[in-house]
Scaffold this active site. Structure first.
Site, PDB file in Angstrom:
ATOM      1  N   ARG A 181       0.833  -1.218   0.000  1.00 51.24           N
ATOM      2  CA  ARG A 181       0.000   0.000   0.000  1.00 51.24           C
ATOM      3  C   ARG A 181       0.866   1.266   0.000  1.00 51.24           C
ATOM      4  O   ARG A 181       2.078   1.201  -0.096  1.00 51.24           O
ATOM      5  CB  ARG A 181      -0.877  -0.012   1.247  1.00 51.24           C
ATOM      6  CG  ARG A 181      -1.741  -1.265   1.422  1.00 51.24           C
ATOM      7  CD  ARG A 181      -2.853  -1.257   0.423  1.00 51.24           C
ATOM      8  NE  ARG A 181      -3.827  -2.311   0.667  1.00 51.24           N
ATOM      9  CZ  ARG A 181      -4.897  -2.204   1.470  1.00 51.24           C
ATOM     10  NH1 ARG A 181      -5.108  -1.108   2.178  1.00 51.24           N
ATOM     11  NH2 ARG A 181      -5.755  -3.197   1.587  1.00 51.24           N
TER      12      ARG A 181
ATOM     13  N   LYS B   7      -3.155  -7.568   2.503  1.00 51.35           N
ATOM     14  CA  LYS B   7      -2.535  -6.247   2.363  1.00 51.35           C
ATOM     15  C   LYS B   7      -1.142  -6.231   2.977  1.00 51.35           C
ATOM     16  O   LYS B   7      -0.834  -7.030   3.872  1.00 51.35           O
ATOM     17  CB  LYS B   7      -3.413  -5.188   3.018  1.00 51.35           C
ATOM     18  CG  LYS B   7      -3.702  -5.464   4.474  1.00 51.35           C
ATOM     19  CD  LYS B   7      -4.458  -4.349   5.178  1.00 51.35           C
ATOM     20  CE  LYS B   7      -5.865  -4.150   4.708  1.00 51.35           C
ATOM     21  NZ  LYS B   7      -6.697  -3.349   5.627  1.00 51.35           N
TER      22      LYS B   7
ATOM     23  N   CYS C 256     -10.411   7.085  13.161  1.00 51.80           N
ATOM     24  CA  CYS C 256     -10.633   6.540  11.819  1.00 51.80           C
ATOM     25  C   CYS C 256     -11.950   7.086  11.258  1.00 51.80           C
ATOM     26  O   CYS C 256     -12.742   7.696  11.978  1.00 51.80           O
ATOM     27  CB  CYS C 256     -10.673   5.022  11.865  1.00 51.80           C
ATOM     28  SG  CYS C 256     -12.187   4.392  12.600  1.00 51.80           S
TER      29      CYS C 256
ATOM     30  N   CYS D  29     -17.761   3.749   6.193  1.00 52.01           N
ATOM     31  CA  CYS D  29     -17.057   2.482   6.352  1.00 52.01           C
ATOM     32  C   CYS D  29     -18.043   1.342   6.600  1.00 52.01           C
ATOM     33  O   CYS D  29     -18.801   1.359   7.578  1.00 52.01           O
ATOM     34  CB  CYS D  29     -16.062   2.562   7.509  1.00 52.01           C
ATOM     35  SG  CYS D  29     -15.249   0.974   7.747  1.00 52.01           S
TER      36      CYS D  29
ATOM     37  N   CYS E 157     -14.024   0.080  14.955  1.00 50.53           N
ATOM     38  CA  CYS E 157     -14.089  -1.382  15.026  1.00 50.53           C
ATOM     39  C   CYS E 157     -12.684  -1.878  15.318  1.00 50.53           C
ATOM     40  O   CYS E 157     -11.726  -1.096  15.294  1.00 50.53           O
ATOM     41  CB  CYS E 157     -14.658  -1.970  13.727  1.00 50.53           C
ATOM     42  SG  CYS E 157     -13.440  -2.202  12.422  1.00 50.53           S
TER      43      CYS E 157
ATOM     44  N   CYS F 113      -7.785   1.106  12.286  1.00 52.64           N
ATOM     45  CA  CYS F 113      -7.252   2.008  11.261  1.00 52.64           C
ATOM     46  C   CYS F 113      -6.644   3.278  11.839  1.00 52.64           C
ATOM     47  O   CYS F 113      -5.873   3.958  11.165  1.00 52.64           O
ATOM     48  CB  CYS F 113      -8.342   2.354  10.254  1.00 52.64           C
ATOM     49  SG  CYS F 113      -8.983   0.914   9.397  1.00 52.64           S
TER      50      CYS F 113
HETATM   51 FE1  SRM Z   1      -8.060   0.607   7.354  1.00 60.83          FE
HETATM   52  C1  SRM Z   1     -10.272  -1.675   6.231  1.00 60.83           C
HETATM   53  C2  SRM Z   1     -10.040   3.108   6.366  1.00 60.83           C
HETATM   54  C3  SRM Z   1      -5.493   2.762   7.780  1.00 60.83           C
HETATM   55  C4  SRM Z   1      -6.419  -1.739   9.211  1.00 60.83           C
HETATM   56  N1  SRM Z   1      -9.821   0.690   6.393  1.00 60.83           N
HETATM   57  C5  SRM Z   1     -10.569  -0.368   5.968  1.00 60.83           C
HETATM   58  C6  SRM Z   1     -11.747   0.105   5.115  1.00 60.83           C
HETATM   59  C7  SRM Z   1     -11.303   0.095   3.680  1.00 60.83           C
HETATM   60  C8  SRM Z   1     -13.065  -0.664   5.336  1.00 60.83           C
HETATM   61  C9  SRM Z   1     -13.372  -1.835   4.443  1.00 60.83           C
HETATM   62  O1  SRM Z   1     -12.527  -2.732   4.272  1.00 60.83           O
HETATM   63  O2  SRM Z   1     -14.492  -1.872   3.948  1.00 60.83           O
HETATM   64  C10 SRM Z   1     -11.913   1.547   5.661  1.00 60.83           C
HETATM   65  C11 SRM Z   1     -12.558   2.563   4.721  1.00 60.83           C
HETATM   66  C12 SRM Z   1     -13.293   3.614   5.527  1.00 60.83           C
HETATM   67  C13 SRM Z   1     -13.784   4.744   4.727  1.00 60.83           C
HETATM   68  O3  SRM Z   1     -15.030   4.892   4.609  1.00 60.83           O
HETATM   69  O4  SRM Z   1     -12.999   5.525   4.224  1.00 60.83           O
HETATM   70  C14 SRM Z   1     -10.506   1.830   6.146  1.00 60.83           C
HETATM   71  N2  SRM Z   1      -7.779   2.544   6.995  1.00 60.83           N
HETATM   72  C15 SRM Z   1      -8.755   3.438   6.695  1.00 60.83           C
HETATM   73  C16 SRM Z   1      -8.262   4.856   6.789  1.00 60.83           C
HETATM   74  C17 SRM Z   1      -8.893   5.794   5.779  1.00 60.83           C
HETATM   75  C18 SRM Z   1      -8.470   5.326   8.241  1.00 60.83           C
HETATM   76  C19 SRM Z   1      -8.379   6.806   8.480  1.00 60.83           C
HETATM   77  O5  SRM Z   1      -9.256   7.284   9.159  1.00 60.83           O
HETATM   78  O6  SRM Z   1      -7.426   7.464   8.053  1.00 60.83           O
HETATM   79  C20 SRM Z   1      -6.756   4.604   6.587  1.00 60.83           C
HETATM   80  C21 SRM Z   1      -6.355   4.599   5.138  1.00 60.83           C
HETATM   81  C22 SRM Z   1      -4.908   4.319   4.982  1.00 60.83           C
HETATM   82  C23 SRM Z   1      -4.368   4.528   3.604  1.00 60.83           C
HETATM   83  O7  SRM Z   1      -4.339   5.667   3.150  1.00 60.83           O
HETATM   84  O8  SRM Z   1      -3.898   3.556   3.009  1.00 60.83           O
HETATM   85  C24 SRM Z   1      -6.631   3.200   7.151  1.00 60.83           C
HETATM   86  N3  SRM Z   1      -6.230   0.523   8.247  1.00 60.83           N
HETATM   87  C25 SRM Z   1      -5.374   1.553   8.429  1.00 60.83           C
HETATM   88  C26 SRM Z   1      -4.381   1.220   9.401  1.00 60.83           C
HETATM   89  C27 SRM Z   1      -3.308   2.145   9.924  1.00 60.83           C
HETATM   90  C28 SRM Z   1      -2.018   1.993   9.163  1.00 60.83           C
HETATM   91  O9  SRM Z   1      -1.959   1.280   8.158  1.00 60.83           O
HETATM   92  O10 SRM Z   1      -1.036   2.587   9.593  1.00 60.83           O
HETATM   93  C29 SRM Z   1      -4.657  -0.071   9.816  1.00 60.83           C
HETATM   94  C30 SRM Z   1      -3.901  -0.856  10.909  1.00 60.83           C
HETATM   95  C31 SRM Z   1      -2.587  -1.340  10.471  1.00 60.83           C
HETATM   96  C32 SRM Z   1      -2.709  -2.685   9.837  1.00 60.83           C
HETATM   97  O11 SRM Z   1      -3.034  -2.769   8.666  1.00 60.83           O
HETATM   98  O12 SRM Z   1      -2.519  -3.686  10.548  1.00 60.83           O
HETATM   99  C33 SRM Z   1      -5.820  -0.504   9.079  1.00 60.83           C
HETATM  100  N4  SRM Z   1      -8.268  -1.371   7.625  1.00 60.83           N
HETATM  101  C34 SRM Z   1      -7.535  -2.143   8.481  1.00 60.83           C
HETATM  102  C35 SRM Z   1      -8.091  -3.472   8.518  1.00 60.83           C
HETATM  103  C36 SRM Z   1      -7.560  -4.652   9.360  1.00 60.83           C
HETATM  104  C37 SRM Z   1      -6.486  -5.369   8.655  1.00 60.83           C
HETATM  105  C38 SRM Z   1      -6.081  -6.625   9.379  1.00 60.83           C
HETATM  106  O13 SRM Z   1      -4.919  -6.971   9.358  1.00 60.83           O
HETATM  107  O14 SRM Z   1      -6.920  -7.292   9.967  1.00 60.83           O
HETATM  108  C39 SRM Z   1      -9.215  -3.459   7.658  1.00 60.83           C
HETATM  109  C40 SRM Z   1     -10.168  -4.626   7.354  1.00 60.83           C
HETATM  110  C41 SRM Z   1      -9.577  -5.605   6.400  1.00 60.83           C
HETATM  111  O15 SRM Z   1      -8.510  -5.430   5.812  1.00 60.83           O
HETATM  112  O16 SRM Z   1     -10.226  -6.650   6.256  1.00 60.83           O
HETATM  113  C42 SRM Z   1      -9.306  -2.118   7.128  1.00 60.83           C
HETATM  114 FE1  SF4 Z   2     -13.751   1.228   9.405  1.00 59.87          FE
HETATM  115 FE2  SF4 Z   2     -12.955  -0.190  11.466  1.00 59.87          FE
HETATM  116 FE3  SF4 Z   2     -11.160   0.962   9.904  1.00 59.87          FE
HETATM  117 FE4  SF4 Z   2     -12.593   2.441  11.467  1.00 59.87          FE
HETATM  118  S1  SF4 Z   2     -11.166   0.871  12.157  1.00 59.87           S
HETATM  119  S2  SF4 Z   2     -12.240   2.851   9.289  1.00 59.87           S
HETATM  120  S3  SF4 Z   2     -14.523   1.407  11.493  1.00 59.87           S
HETATM  121  S4  SF4 Z   2     -12.523  -0.655   9.293  1.00 59.87           S
END
Ligand code: SRM
Ligand code: SF4
Length: 574
Positions: free
Chosen positions: A140, A204, A433, A439, A478, A482
């Site tokens: 990413r 990812k 987040c 989301c 959740c 994120c």
């Molecule tokens: Fe995230 C899924 C938003 C950083 C762990 N994340 C999602 C989704 C795409 C929901 C979905 O799968 O349907 C969210 C979209 C929400 C929306 O309406 O915009 C979402 N993630 C975000 C953002 C926008 C949060 C924010 O408020 O800034 C961040 C976008 C990052 C980017 O620009 O690429 C975001 N997500 C993160 C981070 C933080 C980081 O990477 O430093 C994490 C935790 C680190 C990690 O990956 O372990 C993170 N997002 C997840 C996960 C859990 C992954 C896992 O290992 O289990 C999901 C769900 C999934 O992948 O199944 C997820």
């Molecule tokens: Fe959506 Fe959960 Fe990520 Fe928040 S932490 S943006 S609720 S997937």
């Protein structure tokens, strides 16, 4: 969707093409075919629906209000003023009139409808920004420290990150054919994928570059991290960190957040080979049967750190040197102006959970447009640029000293200084987040709840003289994490509408995970749980002792019980 169907969709996708063109052309529905909903992620977009009106639409027997989120690939979060103006125009024309800075230094547009997806993608590309691999089972957006103080070394680190981001892009023309009308050529759909192979990664994959003493990118939360080691002000190389990740599932002990392990030191010229070795190790050994256990952190725990390090060394053809000393002071952003080594100035502005929109009190979207216009005449060429931070804030970077007053005036005029006026240091550093309404996985509010919650915490903190205590608060809707909540001193992790798990005990440096303190509680219980802890902290803390460190010293919380949680980063560099 099961792991097998995702794996099948990837392998049958003709290098990420699937039937996206047909799905996009279908006028009957605002949605994509199911398999294309998976594939569009690799192109940087998610199908969503507006959850605020989901029930109402169901009652009216209408399909959900389908819309798309689009995420940019912007390594290190750098955009020129000219690009800013274009992105701003896109948010207004195609999106929901807001730009959202993410915790990975990208922009997200929300609310784009299917028939405008292609023109929006084209407009983003016209700004010389792409969205390829911003989501999906690939590498990413690459994070880079936004710390502008170390500017010469910082620029070098940024350049390595950008190079690595390019190096790890999927090798497919699908993106250009689907969105930019590039003609299909012989071999289209069968391109070599030397790094990823036909089924890409099991899950990812995330990379971050930190520049000590600031750990603003939370390097230990990334699958692969590089900690820049500066010697005599020059970049000597990087300490390598592997196996960080946040995501977990409530009630499933097989899943857990994990801080990365520091496994050695690499020279800059070894970086691409080492990263390729790490990625291909995960490609070959990651769990392709159980998606919840497919992240690299579990691959390491399942196969053992020594085995994974040996794979990395043999694939890269190197022996890792012993890790070199580093020290992080904090993982937040410094607000206000700082001067860089070259005499240029950098202004960090606080944004509320990264959302940039116009409100009556603070027309911030307009304000940043005005600032971009001021910078644009020389813009990119003069080195003036915008830099998103991994804490969802924004740096206006590379500004000559005689421009500072003009920018300050524009910032004040458009409420971009609102963050400075927040009552507590906790509110100024908080991250949340997106969560509802876009989301699809959100269980509780996060971004929309942050201002309420910090306003309610302010009198408690004040009462105990903690208004200026830089306590790290993060809210996630959740357990996916994120906002990287498991590294915060205080975290709320959504369980159900209005209900959160209260997690306590991270440190300010992003090196220690927090622990569950109270499960599934509502706001009054959260405030009631925190109040006495603030009181004790105020009375008993040692000089400069952080809230999370105090909670550990006083025995209020212990390290979390995750099966393989090893505090290696902490042990090495406490
Ligand atoms: Fe995230 C899924 C938003 C950083 C762990 N994340 C999602 C989704 C795409 C929901 C979905 O799968 O349907 C969210 C979209 C929400 C929306 O309406 O915009 C979402 N993630 C975000 C953002 C926008 C949060 C924010 O408020 O800034 C961040 C976008 C990052 C980017 O620009 O690429 C975001 N997500 C993160 C981070 C933080 C980081 O990477 O430093 C994490 C935790 C680190 C990690 O990956 O372990 C993170 N997002 C997840 C996960 C859990 C992954 C896992 O290992 O289990 C999901 C769900 C999934 O992948 O199944 C997820
Ligand atoms: Fe959506 Fe959960 Fe990520 Fe928040 S932490 S943006 S609720 S997937």
């Amino acid at each position: 969707m099961t792991t097998h169907s995702v794996e099948d969709i990837k392998s049958e996708s003709k290098r990420l093409r699937g039937s996206l063109l047909d799905s996009l052309a279908d006028p009957v529905t605002g949605a994509l075919r199911e398999s294309d909903q998976t594939l569009i992620k690799y192109h940087g977009s998610y199908q969503q629906d507006d959850r605020d009106i989901r029930d109402e639409r169901r009652r009216q027997k209408l399909e959900p209000a389908y819309q798309f989120m689009i995420r940019t690939r912007t390594p290190g979060g750098v955009v020129t003023p000219e690009q800013w103006l274009k992105l701003d125009a896109i948010a207004t024309r195609h999106g929901n009139h807001s730009l959202r800075i993410t915790t990975r230094q990208a922009f997200q547009f929300h609310g784009v409808i299917k028939r405008e997806l292609k023109s929006t993608m084209q407009a983003i590309n016209a700004a010389l920004i792409d969205t390829l691999a911003a989501c999906g089972d690939v590498n990413r957006n690459v994070l880079v420290a936004a710390n502008p103080l170390e500017s010469r070394a910082h620029a070098e680190v940024q350049a390595w990150a950008a190079k690595l981001s390019e190096h790890l892009l999927p090798n497919t023309r699908a993106y250009y054919e689907i969105w930019l009308d590039e003609e299909r050529v012989a071999g289209s759909g069968e391109e070599e994928e030397p790094i990823y192979g036909a089924t890409y990664l099991p899950r990812k994959f995330k990379i971050g570059f930190a520049v000590p003493p600031v750990n603003d990118v939370d390097v230990f939360a990334n699958d692969l991290g590089f900690i820049a080691i500066l010697e005599d002000g020059r970049l000597a190389g990087f300490d390598l960190v592997i196996g960080g990740g946040m995501g977990a599932t409530h009630g499933d002990a097989e899943t857990y957040p994990r801080v990365g392990n520091v496994v050695g030191f690499v020279m800059p010229e070894q970086l691409l080979d080492v990263a390729t070795a790490v990625v291909t190790t995960q490609r070959d050994f990651g769990n392709r049967d159980v998606r919840k256990r497919a992240r690299f952190k579990y691959t390491i725990d399942d196969h053992g750190l020594a085995f994974i390090v040996q794979q990395i060394e043999s694939r890269a053809g190197i022996v890792l040197q012993p890790a070199r000393a580093f020290r992080f002071e904090h993982n937040g952003d410094r607000y206000g102006w700082v001067e860089g080594e070259d005499g240029r100035w950098h202004l960090t502005l606080h944004l509320f959970a990264g959302r940039i929109a116009d409100t009556a009190a603070a027309p911030q979207l307009t304000g940043l447009r005005e600032i971009a216009r001021t910078l644009a005449p020389e813009g990119g060429a003069s080195g003036q640029h915008f830099r998103m931070t991994a804490n969802q804030n924004l740096v206006i970077a590379g500004v000559p000293s005689d421009r500072r007053d003009a920018i300050d005036a524009l910032a004040r005029q458009h409420g971009l200084d609102a963050g400075e006026r927040l009552a507590t240091a906790l509110a100024r550093a908080a991250v949340a987040c997106v969560a509802l309404p876009t989301c699809g996985l959100a269980m509780a509010e996060a971004e929309r709840y942050l201002p309420d919650f910090t306003t309610k915490l302010a009198p408690l903190l004040d009462r105990h003289g903690l208004g200026d205590a830089p306590i790290v608060l993060r809210i996630s809707g959740c357990p996916n994490g994120c906002s990287r909540p498991y590294l915060a001193e205080i975290a709320l992790v959504g369980k159900a509408p209005g209900r959160y798990n209260l997690m306590l005990g991270g440190d300010r440096r992003g090196q220690r995970l927090n622990t569950l303190y109270r499960e599934n509680i509502t706001e009054p219980d959260i405030l009631a749980a925190l109040d006495p802890l603030f009181e004790r902290y105020a009375a008993e803390r040692e000089a400069d002792e952080g809230f999370g460190d105090y909670l550990h010293r006083s025995g209020v919380v212990a390290l979390p019980p995750y099966p393989t949680h090893r505090q290696i980063a902490l042990e090495l560099h406490a």
